[in-house]
Enzyme design. Sequence first.
Site, PDB file in Angstrom:
ATOM      1  N   ASP A 108      52.902  70.039  47.509  1.00 28.77           N
ATOM      2  CA  ASP A 108      51.619  69.846  46.833  1.00 28.77           C
ATOM      3  C   ASP A 108      51.221  68.373  46.822  1.00 28.77           C
ATOM      4  O   ASP A 108      52.071  67.485  46.957  1.00 28.77           O
ATOM      5  CB  ASP A 108      51.702  70.321  45.377  1.00 28.77           C
TER       6      ASP A 108
HETATM    7  N1  URA Z   1      56.930  74.343  44.773  1.00 26.99           N
HETATM    8  C1  URA Z   1      55.790  73.895  44.202  1.00 26.99           C
HETATM    9  O1  URA Z   1      55.353  74.435  43.205  1.00 26.99           O
HETATM   10  N2  URA Z   1      55.174  72.845  44.752  1.00 26.99           N
HETATM   11  C2  URA Z   1      55.649  72.180  45.814  1.00 26.99           C
HETATM   12  O2  URA Z   1      55.050  71.213  46.256  1.00 26.99           O
HETATM   13  C3  URA Z   1      56.837  72.656  46.408  1.00 26.99           C
HETATM   14  C4  URA Z   1      57.455  73.744  45.864  1.00 26.99           C
END
Ligand code: URA
Length: 247
Positions: free
Chosen positions: A109
């Site tokens: 993310d």
């Molecule tokens: N899980 C998440 O919620 N976000 C990420 O960036 C990676 C794994």
Amino acid sequence: MDDRCEKIRLQKYMAHCGVASRRHSEELIRSGKVKVNGKVITEMGFLVSDQDIVEVEGKIIKKEDKKIYIMLNKPAGYITSAVDPRGRKTVLDLIKGVSERIYPVGRLDYDTTGLLLLTNDGDFAYRATHPGKEITKTYLAEVLGTPSNKALDALRNGVEIDGRLTSPAQVEIVEMKDNSTVLKIVIHEGRNRQVKKMCEAVGHRVIKLARIKFGNLTLGNLRPGEWRYLSQAEVSQILGGKNGHIK
Ligand code: URA
């Protein structure tokens, strides 16, 4: 047989050419953006060889011989895709001096930090992200509050996110702070926003998330924003023994 004549599935050929992962290549085919010898092909099993002229979004693609494997320590504030329609910075902005067309392996993310792999090798990307291949991903997730033993067990055994149970995970508390708790979470799936959704499912919002390990690969001394090429041994670990060509 001359391997230039060997026929392979169009999406695999595209991945070999470094266009995108196999899955993303399938999306490009499905949306009519791929031509073989001048004809749009939307059929998934279509076979091609190096003798065919394959065009993706109007550009002729060729097999990449040199495979590139990179590990980046992703800082927060970068999007994990090659382009962002909203004009935000992408992780590729951090990789300078690499002329091959590489792309991120899976996703982190915008606000997640840590270990991200990038490659132009579709097989590598597929093996690294396919849930059946059991490559673990290890995260440190700081959550609000203190999860109870019941919540921790639920995370370990599987919680429902997006209508489906998650696979068993390893979960342990690594630090307790005044208003938050740092959890180490090891999963081998890679569902969209999985760690955040898992923690939310047991009532704890994630306020900080970092990936610290991908399989057995670790960041070592890489600081946020820094990157390095993987070693031959690291590539082989992900490919399960198959050797790649390392820069
Ligand atoms: N899980 C998440 O919620 N976000 C990420 O960036 C990676 C794994």
